[in-house]
Enzyme design. Structure first.
Site, PDB file in Angstrom:
ATOM      1  N   GLN A   1       0.830  -1.198   0.000  1.00 38.24           N
ATOM      2  CA  GLN A   1       0.000   0.000   0.000  1.00 38.24           C
ATOM      3  C   GLN A   1       0.872   1.259   0.000  1.00 38.24           C
ATOM      4  O   GLN A   1       1.884   1.324   0.685  1.00 38.24           O
ATOM      5  CB  GLN A   1      -0.896  -0.023   1.238  1.00 38.24           C
ATOM      6  CG  GLN A   1      -2.117   0.835   1.106  1.00 38.24           C
ATOM      7  CD  GLN A   1      -3.183   0.461   2.128  1.00 38.24           C
ATOM      8  OE1 GLN A   1      -3.253  -0.669   2.571  1.00 38.24           O
ATOM      9  NE2 GLN A   1      -4.009   1.421   2.499  1.00 38.24           N
TER      10      GLN A   1
ATOM     11  N   SER B   1       4.652  -6.175   2.728  1.00 39.81           N
ATOM     12  CA  SER B   1       3.352  -6.081   3.392  1.00 39.81           C
ATOM     13  C   SER B   1       2.271  -6.720   2.520  1.00 39.81           C
ATOM     14  O   SER B   1       2.301  -7.918   2.254  1.00 39.81           O
ATOM     15  CB  SER B   1       3.049  -4.620   3.722  1.00 39.81           C
ATOM     16  OG  SER B   1       1.883  -4.499   4.502  1.00 39.81           O
ATOM     17  N   LEU B   2       1.301  -5.934   2.055  1.00 39.20           N
ATOM     18  CA  LEU B   2       0.270  -6.441   1.151  1.00 39.20           C
ATOM     19  C   LEU B   2       0.883  -7.220  -0.016  1.00 39.20           C
ATOM     20  O   LEU B   2       0.321  -8.223  -0.482  1.00 39.20           O
ATOM     21  CB  LEU B   2      -0.537  -5.258   0.613  1.00 39.20           C
ATOM     22  CG  LEU B   2      -1.385  -5.515  -0.640  1.00 39.20           C
ATOM     23  CD1 LEU B   2      -2.580  -6.370  -0.298  1.00 39.20           C
ATOM     24  CD2 LEU B   2      -1.807  -4.204  -1.276  1.00 39.20           C
TER      25      LEU B   2
ATOM     26  N   ARG C   1      -8.907  -7.971   4.936  1.00 43.06           N
ATOM     27  CA  ARG C   1      -7.754  -7.487   5.702  1.00 43.06           C
ATOM     28  C   ARG C   1      -7.818  -5.966   5.848  1.00 43.06           C
ATOM     29  O   ARG C   1      -7.623  -5.412   6.928  1.00 43.06           O
ATOM     30  CB  ARG C   1      -6.473  -7.913   4.974  1.00 43.06           C
ATOM     31  CG  ARG C   1      -5.152  -7.514   5.638  1.00 43.06           C
ATOM     32  CD  ARG C   1      -4.018  -8.092   4.775  1.00 43.06           C
ATOM     33  NE  ARG C   1      -2.684  -7.817   5.308  1.00 43.06           N
ATOM     34  CZ  ARG C   1      -1.910  -6.799   4.960  1.00 43.06           C
ATOM     35  NH1 ARG C   1      -2.363  -5.903   4.077  1.00 43.06           N
ATOM     36  NH2 ARG C   1      -0.707  -6.644   5.460  1.00 43.06           N
TER      37      ARG C   1
ATOM     38  N   HIS D   1       1.300  -2.993  11.028  1.00 41.78           N
ATOM     39  CA  HIS D   1       2.472  -3.721  11.534  1.00 41.78           C
ATOM     40  C   HIS D   1       2.891  -3.286  12.928  1.00 41.78           C
ATOM     41  O   HIS D   1       4.068  -3.114  13.214  1.00 41.78           O
ATOM     42  CB  HIS D   1       3.642  -3.596  10.544  1.00 41.78           C
ATOM     43  CG  HIS D   1       3.259  -3.952   9.144  1.00 41.78           C
ATOM     44  ND1 HIS D   1       2.856  -5.209   8.780  1.00 41.78           N
ATOM     45  CD2 HIS D   1       3.167  -3.186   8.015  1.00 41.78           C
ATOM     46  CE1 HIS D   1       2.548  -5.216   7.491  1.00 41.78           C
ATOM     47  NE2 HIS D   1       2.719  -3.999   7.010  1.00 41.78           N
TER      48      HIS D   1
ATOM     49  N   GLN E   1       2.059 -11.031  10.367  1.00 40.68           N
ATOM     50  CA  GLN E   1       2.483  -9.882   9.560  1.00 40.68           C
ATOM     51  C   GLN E   1       1.645  -8.635   9.857  1.00 40.68           C
ATOM     52  O   GLN E   1       2.125  -7.509   9.741  1.00 40.68           O
ATOM     53  CB  GLN E   1       2.365 -10.257   8.076  1.00 40.68           C
ATOM     54  CG  GLN E   1       2.988  -9.259   7.124  1.00 40.68           C
ATOM     55  CD  GLN E   1       2.124  -9.040   5.897  1.00 40.68           C
ATOM     56  OE1 GLN E   1       0.998  -8.584   6.001  1.00 40.68           O
ATOM     57  NE2 GLN E   1       2.659  -9.374   4.746  1.00 40.68           N
TER      58      GLN E   1
END
Length: 328
Positions: free
Chosen positions: A22, A101-102, A126, A211, A260
């Site tokens: 993102q 991440s994503l 999510r 996170h 995560q």
């Protein structure tokens, strides 16, 4: 697609693909490539059917693009559309995959571990859970530039000790570049402390403090959805965010995806791992070039190449096919 996303005969020996998270979204992404490759819009149509709203329209108009629950499936779909164009053009299958991440979900789709339909549903959920976990305005993120990792952790501990709430190191992106996340007041306190220590501190335009421990409620709910989703072992190793290692089994993979949400992204260690495995060429499979710019900092990465336009895709294809000895 009926075949595994990552199936291609020409397997690379020194190339990795990295998938952005993102923040890489931009209005009009992939429009140029869509004019030449019907698979781009076909990929968006496939993903849109799974989630029940028009991802291509969001990507092209920007309406809702910066809402987390929409941003995540749009970005994932864009990355997989680029991956499919790469394979369509005869690009080699990378030796490793990793996503920031994503982007880890994009990597798992490319590796045949998750279907595109299941993945976009997961990241849509999510995004909703992350947004719901912390009320608007109560969480923040900031990039701290110019301090080593240990110093940033120390400043987070100092700020967290000064009142109710917390702030933590969220993304270890590169040497001297760490993103912190937590309650707004504590993030602001770390920014002030960082500046006192001669560093730069930049507030990030996000509504969700990713996170960090504020995401634990979201992670608990998300784990249930992961358990109900069909996941198989990747057919290309996917280096995970939480430990900079490839999962040994599906259970470990699920656990890492859950963790995560509230643990740090170990991107510096991930890139170091790829370099240690002999990777010299990195392709960024998603909009923009944020991750490829980070990869360029490593001494043994010869080329870091974005793929999000026709000219960039062609450059990466030629460079990597030559490097891998597939063409002279």
């Amino acid at each position: 697609m009926s075949i595994l996303e990552g199936s291609n005969l020409a397997v690379a020996t020194k190339t990795a693909f990295i998938f952005p998270g993102q923040g890489s979204q931009k209005v009009g992404m992939l429009a140029e490539l869509a004019e030449q490759f019907s698979s781009v819009e076909a990929t968006f149509a496939e993903a849109s059917e799974a989630v029940g709203f028009d991802l291509w329209q969001i990507a092209q108009t920007g309406e809702g693009l910066n809402q987390t629950e929409f941003t995540q499936p749009v970005l994932l779909t864009a990355s997989i559309a680029l991956w499919r164009v790469w394979l369509e053009l005869g690009g080699v299958t990378p030796k490793y995959l990793a996503g920031h991440s994503l982007g880890e979900y994009s990597a798992l789709v490319a590796a045949g571990s998750l279907s595109l339909a299941d993945a976009v549903k997961l990241v849509n959920l999510r995004g909703k859970l992350m947004q719901d976990a912390v009320p608007q305005g109560q969480g923040a993120m900031a990039a701290i530039l110019g301090l080593d990792d240990a110093k940033v952790v120390e400043l987070c501990q100092q700020a967290s000790a000064e009142g109710k709430g917390s702030v933590e190191a969220a993304n270890y992106n590169a040497q001297g570049q760490v993103v912190v996340a937590g309650s707004t007041a504590h993030v602001e306190a770390v920014m002030a402390l960082a500046k006192e220590n001669g560093a730069k501190a930049i507030a990030l335009p996000v509504s969700v403090p990713s996170h960090c421990s504020l995401m634990k409620p979201a992670a608990e709910k998300f784990a249930e959805a992961l358990e109900q989703t069909n996941i198989v072992m990747p057919n290309i190793p996917v280096i995970q965010n939480v430990n900079a290692e490839a999962a040994k089994d599906v259970n470990a993979l699920r656990q890492a995806l859950t963790a995560q949400l509230y643990q740090s992204v170990q991107w510096t260690k991930t890139l170091q791992y790829l370099q240690d495995q002999g990777v010299g060429f990195v392709a960024e499979c998603g909009p923009g070039n944020v991750l490829s710019n980070l990869a360029k900092r490593l001494p043994n990465i010869e080329k870091a190449l974005p793929l999000d336009t026709k000219s960039r895709m062609e450059d990466a294809l030629n460079t990597i096919l030559v490097a891998e000895g597939k063409i002279a």
